[in-house]
Design an enzyme around this catalytic site. Structure first.
Site, PDB file in Angstrom:
ATOM      1  N   TYR A  82      48.343  23.872   0.624  1.00 51.82           N
ATOM      2  CA  TYR A  82      47.286  23.019   0.081  1.00 51.82           C
ATOM      3  C   TYR A  82      46.538  22.263   1.168  1.00 51.82           C
ATOM      4  CZ  TYR A  82      47.431  23.339  -4.972  1.00 51.82           C
ATOM      5  OH  TYR A  82      47.292  23.778  -6.250  1.00 51.82           O
ATOM      6  N   ASP A 139      54.962  15.236   0.287  1.00 54.22           N
ATOM      7  CA  ASP A 139      54.261  15.712   1.479  1.00 54.22           C
ATOM      8  C   ASP A 139      54.394  14.795   2.685  1.00 54.22           C
ATOM      9  OD1 ASP A 139      53.539  18.073   0.324  1.00 54.22           O
ATOM     10  OD2 ASP A 139      51.481  17.490  -0.134  1.00 54.22           O
TER      11      ASP A 139
HETATM   12 CU   LIG Z   1      47.554  22.527  -7.684  1.00 55.69          CU
END
Ligand SMILES: [Cu+2]
Ligand SMILES: [Ca+2]
Ligand SMILES: [Ca+2]
Ligand SMILES: [Ca+2]
Ligand SMILES: [Ca+2]
Ligand SMILES: [Cu+2]
Lengths: 731, 731
Positions: free
Chosen positions: A438, A350
């Site tokens: 996310y 990320d």
């Molecule tokens: Cu997850």
């Protein structure tokens, strides 16, 4: 009457940044202007940059060497010159590369020098808008070709459609190929509705964009309903001929797409919506903030934020003694399994997606208590000007709801000698970063007992996949045309403890058992615990020995003992260990740190981070390879040590991940705990404790050490109404 | 204006106890009278009982068989007859034994029957006041003899002294001997000051009190400063002769004994004591309590408390569906290492010390938020009448300070599509039990997402030892005459999940890796996760196979699937695993459950608890041996299953345990999490969520689903001033 605001909160003084403070808007501007005017690079504006141009990708604070910072902080030396790191994409060279420059001093730069010793391959560079722009042009052309198929299969289109109604959105995954010299990105299509992450279409397009000439970019593969063709034209041809198993997803009703939204539904638990419990600060803030410097009780520290790795804490002190030079998040990986081409290739790093720049504005009353103080976050990334995320960090004090310590001294006959207790008040520094689907909540928590708790929660959407028959083995089907696959979240942290100075030792207290003969009996054998201190002399010893789970990991200065000859130490306690199974996958080479729930290395100025922004597009031959931090097997005795902590979660998705993974159950944490460091628990100085002794038959003597437990004020409330949510120009 | 009180909280209706409610005062009384008048036992009043008498030790609720309870709850059958368990000490028999009787029906008993199939050895019985009274007489006599030594060595005495000034207090440890047919207790002396636990004197006396005749009790060993003699007289003789290495501990100043107290000291962090943040309930309680029945959002459950094991929860339902029939704490062990005789023998089983009856009154604002509802706890133990701990349990709602779920849907161009979020509101059921030195905080936490979190925190005092040279290897010295030794805390829980009925399966989802050829490339091998479901058919399979750490543990009804053919399951996630090293120590035989972070057995009405009140005085041949629950290797497929969870902490004490272990860093927890159980996260029904979309250039559309975020009321505040702390007669 409105509650007092308490201690002072001062905004950043952009004229006088401290050594740890990120660049000010003026500094960013000065560096940019310097790069354009004082270098021989023929830079073009970032917004117009193509893979054939030179342009600035990122500007960031470049910390001075630690020696110099320490001299400044501890020995009264003047503040070291401020410097910037400038990442330049050199598409103008015949072989494109990425260059990193040091530029200084700020705020009037006079020099620049290249700092990466080895050239960084051009294909390792992160993505930016110009590149995406061209890729979406290719996708537009492809979807124009596929228009009949899209309408028949999904009732959707990519061009000529109404957003949130009948559009497809495409997103890309990484790595971008099956080896590091490829730049061949898979894009996959989703229904453009709220929570599109949970509406995969089973339509995936791979584009080769490794070439520096846009005109050389082309589609390599296209997969529709599990069937691959080499181009949209060939797909459409076979589709028309009936050589393709067709999909026909009826246009869903609003009821059918409700599941991915955040709209309220289901059995009501309250007839009349009542407001839940919330925090007030009867006497106002009990922490001070001066720009990016925070003081709370005996704690103080500096906050900085990077577009790459997000929030960093520096120079964490307790009672004026430095505990850690740096405590900072390094990387969040998500490694997936899958059958489909996009799902099957997905292994996210990320930081390469700039998790630090995708911190977003926090909502008072939901993301942070209404009482929180919010700090802005500035960065310079993929843009012409520095950008500002307003309220990207929150700082707040809370009562953990539990006593930090308490004791009821029973007399075992219906009464008691005394009661004593103190609440677990704590200061939280929070940011929440969103990387596409996310959202991760990153907390640094400072307790009154000298403990630091680092916790990360997962929320936001799971990544979903189109439920092909061969895909189903990898996850749970959660809706008619959606499943989500098994994956692992890995979070890496740098913990540069400096316990009583930089010269530190790392030892384990290894717990085992002994069978001994008792000295008090003629015959009695007892099996019981023993423990022994094992110094870790080298990086190999520290990191390669089979881990004993029954151990304490302690860091200390060998020369500094308490009055009872115990080393004054801090302990790292990892409550978020996760088994690491993927060390044989070359796509995880850039995450070799994940093998170690706790690793220890000798500090180096050039081992500033365990990861880089190049990890995701060059994961197999990582620019920063953590293993090299320890494979040189340096001495660890009486050295400046850095601990590295891995937290993780193995996630098999399930229906309750709709619409989002919940934090309750997904959180993992580690602690930094004093271990014979203080002569006693330092929370003993808190005036917020309570001491009670019985008086007479049913009265008490109550001592609250001067702290009131009454309040009649009303807390000023912001709530979500003050939200804005947009990113602004920092100038 | 004062904030509303919200939903109703009703006190217990003692006239109409529900099936799970502990006995009412009237029922206790009826059972007692029945035992005295309708049995042939020649009972004497408990307060006058000696080891030569028959007397009632404890009266407790005896739950009906689960079949009957379920018929009542689910099928409208009348409530099963209420029954009591009566523990009788039968010292009147020539070989003393402990007997357990079932007495019923309540509240007008007509029958009694013995229920323990094997006689319980008399020496396994817990201690009570008559026994202690006689032991302290022996200690008094011994210390009278030792008076010159005590004064010279410590400036203290046991008789003829002023409490909190110059007295010694003696406490006992267990097990009471080096094999189970001994009853030879070590008492050790402490300086009688606040926090006496941290003032060991190095004076320890072993008394044999196995005989039923008091006159046969005698001192076996006495240890002073590490030197053992057979009697106080012999010790004094050698002391006078100079054959003993003498101790001379100067009378400490008040400064020198400050460390063990809860009095404020140290560097101040606030010049003016400010009140910390605290909770308010703007709209009042959002949970209902009807006696011992709690309703919160979609949750409901019943609370009961036992003098032995403390708080139990029964019939936990979410959206009217039973998730667990029982969720309850079973046992807390602390296993120590040591050299000195008391420290060296100490292996505590806290249920044998009645951890449930040593729940104590909770302090509003410290132990629980000021907004909490407090419940009384009644029991009948070692007394003539039922006793009542007022405010022994608190129930409160809190905002965990973190969003339960949230997502910021970035458009990756400076704005966003929407923001959605919901706070992690949760209901906590808390009790804090104090067993001599330690205080344990026991929390059961109910989240909106269907998750239950079970957390236990350690606080209170460490057990200290006198720092003999041979002792030092086992711990850390923390004061001039005090150290504390390594030990392990073990906490055991019963989790009787009933997922979609009682017929359940236990399976693991075992995660491993595979190396596969990608279908999308002519040559690309990828290493990635896979997982497979492995049904556990028998107790042996479930509990004896080498544990794979990379796994999910799920419980479900094999016949109940969701619409996507996934079993509707609950998962147990243990975040508080501890290595268990002591399985070769016979003193831990009564804790064989500690080998299993998670064990699973077939439900039996007579396997009600994994431990017993006889564990500590008969640990080597336990009355309840958990291993037998699983060693009969019963079928686990489609059976009523019970999960058993072990949490633990390896504790090497350190100076910061002065004056008390702190909760921050010592907490451990496990979760019960829905896994494909609900069609989506059930928190979607909450009206406390927030949904935001951008409007115009910097405005927003805010939807709070009818929930206000404003409040102008002032919370009614109790604070610690309302504390009392005493135990009362419940009649
Ligand atoms: Cu997850
Ligand atoms: Ca190294
Ligand atoms: Ca260091
Ligand atoms: Ca069994
Ligand atoms: Ca069951
Ligand atoms: Cu402990």
């Amino acid at each position: 009457e409105i509650c007092d605001t308490g201690y002072t909160v001062l905004p950043r003084d952009f004229e006088n940044p401290s050594v740890f403070d990120g660049l000010t808007p003026t500094e960013y501007e000065a560096v940019k202007v310097y790069m354009f005017t004082k270098t021989n690079l023929s830079l073009v504006p970032t917004s117009t940059g193509t893979p054939r141009n030179a342009y600035i990708f990122m500007i960031d604070l470049l910390l001075p060497p630690k020696d110099k910072v320490i001299e400044h902080l501890d020995h009264g030396m003047t503040q070291p010159e401020r410097k910037a790191l400038v990442v330049v994409f050199r598409g103008d060279l015949s072989t494109g590369i990425v260059e990193e420059y040091e530029v200084g001093p700020l705020r009037y730069p006079t020099y620049h020098r290249k700092i990466n010793p080895h050239p960084i391959p051009f294909n390792f560079r992160p993505m930016d808008d110009p590149e995406y722009g061209r890729l979406f042009e290719i996708i537009t052309k492809a979807t124009e070709t596929l228009f009949p198929l899209l309408i028949e299969s999904y009732g959707l289109a990519y061009h000529n459609c109404t957003p949130s109604e009948n559009c497809i959105q495409f997103y890309d995954v990484a790595p971008r190929g099956i080896n590091d010299n490829e730049r061949r990105t898979w894009f996959w299509g989703f229904r453009d509705v709220e929570g599109l992450y949970l509406h995969p279409l089973g339509l995936e397009i791979q584009i080769d964009h490794a070439h520096r000439k846009f005109s050389d970019w082309n589609i390599l593969r296209i997969v529709y309903n599990g069937q691959m063709r080499a181009s949209p034209e060939l797909l459409l041809e076979d589709y028309k001929k009936g050589n393709i198993k067709k999909l026909k997803i009826p246009t869903p009703t609003s009821e059918q797409i409700l599941y991915s939204t955040y709209k309220r539904r289901g059995k009501s638990e309250m007839n009349v919506p009542l407001q839940g419990p919330k925090l007030i600060e009867p006497d106002g803030h009990r922490y001070k903030i001066d720009g990016l410097h925070v003081t709370y009780m005996h704690w103080e520290f500096n906050i900085n934020t990077k577009a790459s790795t997000g929030v960093q804490l520096f120079d964490i002190k307790f009672q004026k003694e430095r505990i850690a030079y740096e405590l900072s998040f390094q990387e969040a990986c998500v490694f997936y399994s899958g059958y489909g081409p996009a799902q099957g290739i997905t292994n996210y790093y990320d930081v390469s997606w700039f998790i630090g720049a995708y911190i977003n504005e926090l909502v008072a009353g939901v993301d942070c208590p209404d009482t929180a103080t919010f700090l802005d976050v500035d960065f310079f990334l993929k843009s012409e000007n520095p950008l500002r995320i307003k309220k990207g960090i929150c700082v707040f004090e809370e009562h953990a709801g539990v006593p930090l310590r308490r004791h009821y001294a029973s007399d075992f006959h219906g009464s008691y000698y005394y009661y004593g207790g103190l609440g677990d008040y704590r200061l939280v520094v929070r940011s929440i970063a969103n990387v596409w689907n996310y959202d991760y909540v990153f907390d640094y928590i400072f307790h009154l007992n000298g403990a630091i708790e680092v916790q990360v929660y997962s929320t936001g959407y799971v990544q979903s996949a189109f439920p092909l028959d061969d895909e189903l083995q990898y996850g749970s089907k959660m809706a008619s045309f959606m499943m989500a696959n098994i994956h692992q979240h890995l979070f890496h942290y740098k913990v540069d403890l400096d316990i009583n100075g930089r010269s530190n030792m790392y030892s384990t207290l290894d717990i085992s058992t002994e069978k001994i003969k008792s000295p008090w009996y003629s015959y009695f054998n007892k099996t019981q615990f023993k423990f022994e201190l094992n110094k870790k002399s080298t990086e190999e010893e520290a990191n390669y020995k089979a881990a004993n789970e029954a151990r304490y990991d302690i860091f200390y200065n060998d020369k500094v003992e308490n009055e009872f000859k115990h080393k004054r130490a801090y302990r790292i306690l990892n409550h978020g260990k996760t088994p690491y199974l993927l060390s044989k996958s070359s796509e995880t080479n850039a995450a070799r740190w994940a093998k170690f729930p706790l690793a220890v290395s000798k500090y180096k100025d050039n081992e500033i981070s365990s990861t880089s922004i190049y990890a995701n597009n060059g994961p197999r031959n990582p620019v920063v390879d953590f293993e090299k931090f320890i494979s040189d097997n340096e001495n660890l005795e009486n050295e400046d040590l850095v601990a590295w902590v891995t937290l993780g979660v193995l996630h098999i998705p399930h229906t309750e991940d709709i619409p989002s993974t919940t934090t309750a159950g997904s959180q993992v944490r580690f602690f930094l705990l004093p271990f014979n460091y203080f002569p006693e628990c330092p929370s003993m100085s808190s005036p917020n404790a309570v001491h009670i002794t019985p008086k007479g038959a049913n009265g008490i003597n109550l001592n609250t050490f001067g702290t009131s437990h009454k309040s009649n004020c009303i807390q000023k409330q912001n709530g979500p109404a003050s939200y804005d949510g947009r990113v602004y120009d920092a100038n």
